[in-house]
Design a protein around this motif. Structure first.
Motif, short mmCIF file in Angstrom:
data_model
loop_
_atom_site.label_atom_id
_atom_site.label_comp_id
_atom_site.label_asym_id
_atom_site.label_seq_id
_atom_site.Cartn_x
_atom_site.Cartn_y
_atom_site.Cartn_z
N ARG A 540 11.36 -29.59 1.55
CA ARG A 540 10.41 -28.66 0.91
C ARG A 540 11.08 -27.94 -0.25
N MET A 541 12.33 -27.54 -0.08
CA MET A 541 13.07 -26.88 -1.15
C MET A 541 13.25 -27.82 -2.33
N ILE A 542 13.63 -29.08 -2.05
CA ILE A 542 13.82 -30.06 -3.11
C ILE A 542 12.51 -30.24 -3.89
N GLN A 543 11.41 -30.31 -3.17
CA GLN A 543 10.11 -30.46 -3.82
C GLN A 543 9.80 -29.28 -4.73
N SER A 544 10.21 -28.08 -4.31
CA SER A 544 9.85 -26.87 -5.08
C SER A 544 10.69 -26.68 -6.33
N ILE A 545 11.86 -27.36 -6.42
CA ILE A 545 12.75 -27.12 -7.58
C ILE A 545 12.99 -28.37 -8.41
#
Length: 713
Positions: A540-545
């Motif tokens: 989810r973090m990778i998707q957001s940045i």
């Protein structure tokens, strides 16, 4: 003449009885064999007719052999020209040792020297060594300072009948199969047993041996060579007389035989070998081999009595024991349901598995399958047991199983609001919360995968199996699923690349959704599903940045993290892994999410090698999640994440742009990052922020670090 007839350990009594039946007057049992006295006709008869023997050794001399010189002298006390032509061939099989002779090769050499020297001194010629079908095979055994020398009249071991050109993965030797059949009462009562069935027949050895017995076919008739064939003491006329008698008995026996021999197996390839073996043995007319899964096992005809005899699998492949317990349990259920009145003989190297069959063994015999201690269990399926055909009773759970059910429902309730808010459809429900139920339960809409943690050796395996069954029943009830929707795996301590090794080949893939990303999972064919649930927050973090970033995913597995980067608007991505299987899986995941192959690349290579190569490209975001340990054949070296993480991180940081971010993670529970070696970088442990509610209880499921270039000058 004095002979020593060898056999597998555990069947000496049966061999002695057989030798007496074949005409031996004086017999004496010992470990793995029987001493017997008789004439040459008896020796030939044993070679031709014994279904249990390995070798027939004609004893020549026995005496003290404390030193190598003693051994040499004892060998020379025999007139070898009575046994071997001066220019003939021979070989020596040597076993045993002493203080002076502690190497079997040295012992065999001294015996060879004694024979060659004697014949050369007497004739001026010397025999030669030949391992394959020599004119004479000499057997030498040294024990407690005593050497016994014998001529091996059998040549190749007598268990090699000559009909089995091909076998399955774990073949049973023919003489062991005969011992199992004899212990099961075959062929003594074949008039009351019209059918013999092996439901897991493999290459057909048990059935073929049973047919040879029933048709009175000498097991040695198919052999073209014996150890006595070129032995100078051989009496050809006597041998031909016995062969003629055996051929007559075979013709008559084939005409009399009315028994049906039926073999089922789930492997069509191994069944083709069974058919070929039956043809070679000349008993194919009595055989019916059929491709059939064990789950479809039924009584083959209307016979009210018969014999079920089988050697089920009992191997030690990853997770296999748990699977095999279900197989043995199913076997017991089908026997009780369909085989009332039949006798059952089960030969296994893991008798613990038979406990789940729920049949009481009338007799048990200890035997050896090679070096594996094994047991033969004999059952009688009674009519009153098999006649239970009433309505299915409701599932009754033990008090402990009810505790497990309550915990499962409680966990689901506690996570309900979070799952709804985050649109979570794949999550961990339970992870060994109660010590007695050491399993992990993962939900992958609409399936559940139950992972059983391998119990310690001290835990009773049958009790552990019963608890796993309770788990499966509870899971089906709580989630309202059919048995087919619940998949059981067993997790053991992983070795090398086992975590990523194919365990099955169902090809059962389906798609799940996580934060708007579509991902293919497979719960049947691999130990893991293709989606590490604990890394959901990291993805989810990778998707957001990832917006407008160039992303590198090392050890990408099925590239689920790359798919999240694509969904987050990554400008480009490169995903590296050694496995062609997982890269194909990754390619399908990327296709599901509309990734442009020209901008989102997949690279099959060892990540160490890939990082070591000079390259111009640089990345804004790098994700690296190496396995704890790997010794894949495709790797140049062994990967140990604790030992190698500094080298991996330094290699990745060379490719990271000045303002970029490396996310480094692994699942080694005792991992310790070497901060001193990585002091040139800004390192931050963010593990606590990467644990969703379904993994909060197991905070060591993984560790995650953010690593950036330092701003220090």
């Amino acid at each position: 003449m004095k002979f020593f007839v060898t056999c597998p350990k555990g069947i000496e009594q049966l061999l002695e009885q057989e030798l007496q039946t074949l005409g031996a007057d004086s017999t004496k049992q010992t470990v793995a064999g029987v001493y017997v006295e008789g004439d040459l006709r008896l020796a030939y008869t044993v070679c031709l007719w014994s279904r249990l023997a390995n070798r027939v050794l004609l004893q020549l001399v026995e005496g003290d052999a404390v030193t190598a010189d003693d051994l040499y002298a004892l060998v020379q006390s025999i007139d070898w020209l009575e046994h071997l032509r001066p220019n003939g061939t021979f070989c020596v099989d040597f076993s045993g040792k002493s203080d002076a002779i502690n190497n079997t090769h040295f012992g065999a050499l001294k015996v060879k020297d004694g024979i060659v020297d004697q014949i050369r001194d007497a004739t001026g010629k010397r025999p030669t060594i030949e391992r394959v079908q020599p004119d004479l095979r000499v057997n030498a055994h040294l024990a407690k300072g005593r050497l016994s020398l014998a001529v091996d009249l059998s040549g190749e071991s007598l268990h090699r009948r000559g009909y089995r050109r091909q076998a399955g993965a774990a073949p049973m030797k023919e003489n062991l199969a005969s011992a199992v059949l004899i212990r099961a009462g075959w062929p003594a009562d074949q008039e009351q047993v019209p059918e013999v069935l092996d439901p897991m027949c493999g290459s057909g050895t048990l059935l073929i041996e049973a047919a040879l017995m029933s048709a009175d076919i000498a097991p040695g008739l198919l052999r073209r060579h014996f150890g006595f064939t070129y032995w100078l003491g051989h009496q050809s006329s006597l041998w031909q007389e016995l062969i003629a008698e055996a051929e007559t008995r075979r013709t008559q026996g084939l005409e009399r035989c009315t028994v049906k021999f039926i073999g089922f197996d789930a492997d069509e390839q191994v069944l083709s070998r069974a058919r070929q073996n039956a043809r070679q043995a000349g008993v194919e007319h009595f055989m019916n081999f059929e491709h059939r899964e064990l789950a479809r096992l039924k009584r083959p005809g209307e016979a009210e009595s018969g014999l079920v005899v089988t050697n089920p699998p009992y191997g030690e492949r990853l997770g296999e024991e748990s699977e095999l317990m279900f197989l043995y349990q199913l076997f017991g259920q089908l026997l009780r349901k369909h085989f009332a009145g039949w006798r059952v003989a089960v030969f296994t190297g893991n008798p613990e598995l038979c406990k789940v069959m729920k049949l009481r063994a009338d007799k048990q015999y200890r035997m050896f399958n090679g070096s594996i201690p094994s047991q033969l269990l004999l059952f009688q399926v009674h009519h009153k047991v098999a006649a239970e055909d009433g309505p299915v009773e409701p599932v009754v759970l033990s008090s402990q199983a009810q505790m497990f059910e309550n915990r499962l429902r409680k966990n689901l309730k506690q996570m309900a609001r979070w799952r709804k808010r985050e649109s979570i459809t794949c999550f961990r429900v339970y992870d060994a919360d109660i010590p007695e139920y050491a399993v992990a339960v993962d939900y992958y809409d609409p399936m559940v995968m139950v992972q059983e943690y391998a119990a310690p050796a001290s835990v009773d395996r049958v009790k552990a199996f019963d608890r796993v069954q309770e788990v499966l029943k509870v899971v089906q009830q709580v989630f309202e699923l059919t048995p087919e929707q619940v998949v059981l795996k067993q997790r053991k301590r992983q070795q090398g690349s086992e975590q990523y090794t194919r365990q099955n080949e169902t090809g059962h893939f389906y798609t799940v959704v996580e934060h708007g990303v579509q991902l293919r999972v497979n719960l049947h064919d691999y130990l893991d599903s293709g989606l590490f649930l604990d890394h959901r927050p990291v993805r989810r973090m990778i998707q957001s940045i990832s917006a407008d970033k160039d992303v590198l995913n090392l050890f990408c597995y099925t590239a689920s993290a790359t798919c999240h980067a694509v969904a987050g608007g990554a400008r480009s991505s490169t995903s590296v892994d050694m496995s062609a299987t997982y890269l194909d899986w990754a390619r399908r995941n990327l296709d599901l999410n509309g990734a442009d192959p020209a901008r989102h690349l997949l690279v099959q290579e060892d990540c160490f090698k890939w990082l070591a190569k000079p390259r111009k490209e640089r990345f804004d975001l790098i994700f690296m999640d190496p396995p704890t340990f790997s010794n894949s054949k495709r790797m140049h070296d062994v990967l140990d994440v604790q030992r190698d993480h500094v080298r991996l991180i330094e290699g990745a940081m060379q490719l990271l742009r000045p303002d970029g971010l490396l996310i480094f993670s692994n699942n080694y529970r005792r991992f310790s990052l070497d901060y001193e070696a990585l002091s040139a970088f800004d390192v931050r442990d963010i593990t606590s922020k990467t644990l969703d509610p379904d993994f909060k209880r197991n905070s060591r499921i993984h560790c995650v670090f953010e690593i950036r270039h330092s701003n220090k000058t």
